[in-house]
Design an enzyme around this catalytic site. Structure first.
Site, PDB file in Angstrom:
ATOM      1  CE1 TYR A 143       1.325  21.498 -33.845  1.00 22.01           C
ATOM      2  CE2 TYR A 143       1.011  20.844 -35.650  1.00 22.01           C
ATOM      3  CZ  TYR A 143       1.356  20.885 -34.843  1.00 22.01           C
ATOM      4  OH  TYR A 143       1.225  19.177 -33.422  1.00 22.01           O
ATOM      5  CG  ASP A 144      -0.157  20.921 -40.863  1.00 22.00           C
ATOM      6  OD1 ASP A 144      -0.330  21.299 -40.207  1.00 22.00           O
ATOM      7  OD2 ASP A 144      -0.972  21.128 -41.754  1.00 22.00           O
ATOM      8  CE  LYS A 147       4.804  19.851 -34.203  1.00 19.52           C
ATOM      9  NZ  LYS A 147       5.921  19.839 -32.775  1.00 19.52           N
ATOM     10  NE  ARG A 184      -5.354  18.924 -28.818  1.00 19.76           N
ATOM     11  CZ  ARG A 184      -4.156  19.306 -28.013  1.00 19.76           C
ATOM     12  NH1 ARG A 184      -3.198  18.211 -28.720  1.00 19.76           N
ATOM     13  NH2 ARG A 184      -3.501  19.854 -26.776  1.00 19.76           N
ATOM     14  CB  SER A 187     -10.709  18.791 -24.778  1.00 22.37           C
ATOM     15  OG  SER A 187     -10.032  20.444 -25.605  1.00 22.37           O
ATOM     16  CG  ASN A 188     -13.667  22.403 -28.664  1.00 21.96           C
ATOM     17  OD1 ASN A 188     -13.367  22.672 -27.477  1.00 21.96           O
ATOM     18  ND2 ASN A 188     -13.910  22.953 -29.027  1.00 21.96           N
ATOM     19  CG  PHE A 189     -17.195  16.642 -28.925  1.00 24.78           C
ATOM     20  CD1 PHE A 189     -18.279  17.249 -29.390  1.00 24.78           C
ATOM     21  CD2 PHE A 189     -16.932  15.212 -29.800  1.00 24.78           C
ATOM     22  CE1 PHE A 189     -17.648  17.631 -31.054  1.00 24.78           C
ATOM     23  CE2 PHE A 189     -17.610  15.517 -31.273  1.00 24.78           C
ATOM     24  CZ  PHE A 189     -17.666  16.599 -31.641  1.00 24.78           C
ATOM     25  CE1 TYR A 202     -16.652  23.342 -34.354  1.00 29.01           C
ATOM     26  CE2 TYR A 202     -14.463  22.978 -34.829  1.00 29.01           C
ATOM     27  CZ  TYR A 202     -15.218  23.543 -33.993  1.00 29.01           C
ATOM     28  OH  TYR A 202     -14.466  24.403 -32.991  1.00 29.01           O
ATOM     29  CD  GLN A 207     -14.978  15.859 -39.527  1.00 29.10           C
ATOM     30  OE1 GLN A 207     -16.094  15.806 -40.555  1.00 29.10           O
ATOM     31  NE2 GLN A 207     -14.853  17.463 -39.101  1.00 29.10           N
TER      32      GLN A 207
END
Ligand code: NAD
Ligand code: UDP
Ligand code: UDP
Length: 321
Positions: A143-144, A147, A184, A187-189, A202, A207
């Protein structure tokens, strides 16, 4: 104007299409529906100014348009790491094709780049002139680096072929219509809190990320596209939170009794991230307006409604004849 939105059935793309359609433009949504859903653009399907094409940007396509918002690419680590080679193809071949199209029809081309091009940043907050700290061989690299090549291709088409480009570096964006299984953090939380299961933090949760509400982001994309500035421009909300603070905010808003469970930190997970948005402020007169609390309230309401609808269809009530 006739405007092409690649990745238009996805989270940000569909909100962008809502704004462009409401402004009276003709819009073509191009999507392979990997992480996008027809549901997101359903309300425009019968509109005479709207077209939706199932197409993979890694294949060439000929269309006649005035502007191209190039968003096609899965954005969640879970989805872009599922088939990393495909993620690279989407970013490299897909962006090449859309730049080739822009060149042929002389359309203005906006690339949805990302804060991920800064990698695990050694400069904080991140300014556009920072070159980044990216692992070339890690699990986020598809991805990084994809892009980063997409940005390079855009600037080379600009220098070599006079393609009129704009490059937006988008920081973490959230809001209604994110997939329940998106993976992400927001949405997970929210899904976990609504389901009454522990929120998965995580690492230690120390972070940081800076979260931008989707309507603000879409406004920034449209301003950049219609400005004279090529970019790159950071678009994001500079309000920075630790992941633990985010978990606690969601806990407080949805379910104060929800537990937190700590899981291993994924490889190469950036430690800190915050946009310097001086350029967007001065050149685009843009800055985010929706604070996290308000954006989360709207996001939680959307997930709650969708999860109730899913539950209603999954367990139909039995009626006697
Ligand atoms: P998303 O996954 O919801 O949307 C991506 C869309 O692209 C989906 O509809 C998907 O089906 C489509 N797509 C993927 N591969 C394709 C292909 N090969 N051909 C055609 N369509 C394809 O993600 P999003 O959050 O809406 O992100 C949109 C864009 O913004 C992406 O380019 C992403 O990299 C960028 N971005 C997003 C964020 C964020 O926080 N949401 C941050 C930085 C950059
Ligand atoms: N392309 C496309 N649609 C167009 C024009 C080009 O998909 O309307 C693709 C084309 O197939 C090529 C890529 O964009 O793979 C780059 O096109 P360009 O003209 O820059 O390069 P060339 O075709 O000369 O390699
Ligand atoms: N994260 C987390 N729990 C989750 C999902 C993500 O703690 O259920 C963390 C993840 O490790 C990262 C941050 O939240 O530090 C943002 O992750 P996300 O996948 O949303 O975006 P990105 O890492 O690409 O910024």
């Amino acid at each position: 104007m006739r405007i092409l939105v690649t990745g238009g059935a996805g989270f940000i793309g569909s909100h962008l299409i809502d704004r462009l359609m409401t402004a009276g433009h003709e819009v073509i949504c191009l999507d392979n529906f990997y992480t996008g859903r027809k549901q997101n653009v359903l309300k425009w399907m019968d509109h005479p100014y709207f077209d939706c094409i199932r197409h993979d940007v890694t294949e060439p396509i000929r269309l006649e348009v005035d502007q191209i918002y190039h968003l096609a690419c899965p954005a969640s680590p879970v989805h872009y790491q599922y088939n990393p080679v495909k993620t690279i193809k989407t970013n490299v071949i897909g962006t090449l094709n859309m730049l080739g199209l822009a060149k042929r029809v002389k359309a203005r081309f906006l690339l949805a780049s990302t804060s991920e091009i800064y990698g695990d940043p050694l400069v904080h907050p991140q300014t556009e002139d920072y070159w980044g700290n990216v692992n070339t061989i890690g699990i986020r690299s598809c991805y990084d680096e994809g892009k980063r090549v997409a940005e390079t291709l855009s600037f080379d088409y600009h220098r070599q072929n006079n393609v009129d480009i704009r490059v937006a570096r988008i920081f973490n964006t959230y809001g209604p219509r994110m997939l329940e299984n998106d993976g992400r953090v927001v949405s997970n939380f929210v899904v976990q809190a609504l389901q009454g299961i522990p929120l998965t933090v995580y690492g230690t949760g120390s972070q940081t990320r800076s979260f931008c509400y989707v309507s603000d982001l879409v406004d920034g994309l449209i301003r950049l596209m219609n400005s004279d500035y090529v970019g790159p421009v950071n678009l994001g909300n500079p309000d920075e939170y630790t992941i633990l603070e985010l978990a606690q905010a969601v806990q407080t808003m949805v379910n104060p009794d929800a537990e937190l469970v700590y899981k291993p930190l994924p490889q190469d997970d950036p430690q800190r991230r915050q946009p310097d948005i001086t350029k967007a402020k001065t050149l685009l007169h843009w800055s985010p307006t929706v604070p996290l609390q308000e954006g989360l309230t709207r996001t939680i309401a959307d997930f709650r409604q969708r999860m109730e609808e899913t539950n209603a269809t999954a367990t139909p009530s039995v009626t006697s004849a």
